[in-house]
Enzyme design. Sequence first.
Site, short mmCIF file in Angstrom:
data_model
loop_
_atom_site.label_atom_id
_atom_site.label_comp_id
_atom_site.label_asym_id
_atom_site.label_seq_id
_atom_site.Cartn_x
_atom_site.Cartn_y
_atom_site.Cartn_z
N GLU A 91 25.23 -99.94 61.37
CA GLU A 91 26.15 -99.13 60.36
C GLU A 91 27.48 -99.03 61.09
OE1 GLU A 91 24.22 -95.73 59.64
OE2 GLU A 91 22.29 -96.61 59.34
N CYS A 104 33.71 -95.47 62.82
CA CYS A 104 32.79 -94.80 63.66
C CYS A 104 31.84 -95.99 63.89
CB CYS A 104 31.85 -93.64 63.12
SG CYS A 104 30.42 -93.20 63.95
N CYS A 111 17.96 -97.42 69.34
CA CYS A 111 18.27 -96.42 70.40
C CYS A 111 16.92 -96.17 71.19
CB CYS A 111 19.14 -95.38 69.79
SG CYS A 111 19.83 -94.12 71.34
N CYS A 115 16.15 -88.65 70.80
CA CYS A 115 16.63 -87.36 70.31
C CYS A 115 15.71 -87.07 68.97
CB CYS A 115 18.16 -87.54 70.25
SG CYS A 115 19.06 -87.44 71.34
N CYS A 118 17.40 -87.25 65.39
CA CYS A 118 18.42 -88.32 65.21
C CYS A 118 17.53 -89.52 64.49
CB CYS A 118 19.01 -88.82 66.22
SG CYS A 118 19.90 -90.09 66.07
N CYS A 332 24.37 -91.06 61.14
CA CYS A 332 24.14 -92.28 61.34
C CYS A 332 22.85 -92.80 61.47
CB CYS A 332 25.05 -92.59 62.79
SG CYS A 332 26.76 -93.04 62.31
N1 SAH Z 1 24.32 -91.91 71.42
C1 SAH Z 1 25.42 -91.08 71.68
C2 SAH Z 1 26.15 -91.38 70.26
C3 SAH Z 1 25.60 -91.43 69.17
S1 SAH Z 1 25.06 -90.10 68.12
C4 SAH Z 1 25.22 -89.62 71.71
O1 SAH Z 1 24.01 -89.21 71.82
O2 SAH Z 1 26.37 -88.67 71.76
C5 SAH Z 1 26.50 -89.46 67.61
C6 SAH Z 1 26.55 -87.97 67.50
O3 SAH Z 1 25.63 -87.41 66.48
C7 SAH Z 1 25.67 -87.34 68.73
O4 SAH Z 1 26.32 -86.14 69.03
C8 SAH Z 1 24.44 -87.07 68.13
O5 SAH Z 1 23.49 -86.07 68.90
C9 SAH Z 1 24.72 -86.61 66.97
N2 SAH Z 1 23.56 -86.58 65.65
C10 SAH Z 1 22.45 -87.41 65.78
N3 SAH Z 1 21.76 -87.21 64.46
C11 SAH Z 1 22.46 -86.01 64.09
C12 SAH Z 1 21.78 -85.28 62.87
N4 SAH Z 1 20.75 -85.40 62.26
N5 SAH Z 1 22.70 -84.16 62.62
C13 SAH Z 1 23.77 -84.03 63.38
N6 SAH Z 1 24.25 -84.58 64.39
C14 SAH Z 1 23.37 -85.72 64.95
#
Ligand code: SAH
Length: 342
Positions: A91, A104, A111, A115, A118, A332
């Site tokens: 994406e 973005c 990944c 997390c 996510c 994302c």
């Molecule tokens: N792996 C990297 C970049 C990708 S995620 C990182 O962890 O920073 C980009 C941002 O979106 C990160 O801050 C991530 O924690 C956040 N993110 C992921 N899922 C999310 C969600 N459901 N709501 C809000 N932020 C989210």
Amino acid sequence: MGKDILSMLPQEIERDFISMGEQKFRAGQVFQWLSRGVRDFEDMTNISKPLREKLKENYELYRPKVLSKQVSKLDGTIKYLWELKDGNAVETVVMSYKHGNTVCISTQVGCRQGCAFCASTIGGLVRCLEPGEMLDEVMFSQIDSGKEISNIVLMGIGEPLDNFDNVMRFLQLVNHPKGMNIGMRHISLSTCGLTERFEELAERDLQLTLSVSLHAPDDETRSKIMPANRGRGVEQLIECCRKYYEKTGRRISFEYAMIDGVNDTEYHAKLLAKHARYVSAHVNLIPLNHVEERQFQPSTPEHMKAFIKILEDAGVNVTVRRKLGGDVDASCGQLRRKMQKS
Ligand code: SAH
């Protein structure tokens, strides 16, 4: 299979051309065609037919295909799902702000950081993106949308520091004066905190903005929602952030997704304020985007207000990220996830 010419810098193409017995200035011409989005050697009209044949034999070129394009009716945010050469999909999101258009981009297919809130990590890591594939996310988002891209955030699917070398090369490509020429100060790299890479990144002395996805200021909470914290820990992360700031002079930004009842209490706010002050970091609060497969909910507006007040009273520079593309799965990883399920 031919070499991936899109991931090559002009001087590298030049070296190849010299060893093929070609004139060196031809390399610059080819790089320019590539930088304009040409993805067929036949279309490089100032290159002779014999050289075009040679290029076809030695290099591979692929143009990502749009699998889906959604345009938000609320704010014009565009979300692309691209098909890559091996059938995988990633994406890319284009957002329009007053100061310009931001793209973005994804850095990996899937990944492995796990997390808990996510969507990108649900199927694990499939593979890393090549530098040229990341470049094409930027280039074809710009070409297809007709919106000139001025800013890039590496905040799509994947962990950029888990694809370090390819990401560094992508930055060189996109920043190249003969290429897209996007300035490092207009680029943000977001990481879940792979601290073992911070020093190396600082040494490169890039002028980009480092965003650290903190999401919790204490080990108990952070390790629960971010497995990458286990074995590293918040204290080490904060120390590495401070060193990074001291070495580069570039202020770090802490990303903090507000999750109802998980990381949004007074305790969390006070500890976050302490870390932010110690590192001179800016705090970027994001109301959590609810992901279908995940049990977490965004914090209530009241809790967010109280949280912000604690940070501001402590003198911390804090902003709340405006939610864009709410109607196009722009959080994302969600779109790719939907395609996988259907
Ligand atoms: N792996 C990297 C970049 C990708 S995620 C990182 O962890 O920073 C980009 C941002 O979106 C990160 O801050 C991530 O924690 C956040 N993110 C992921 N899922 C999310 C969600 N459901 N709501 C809000 N932020 C989210």
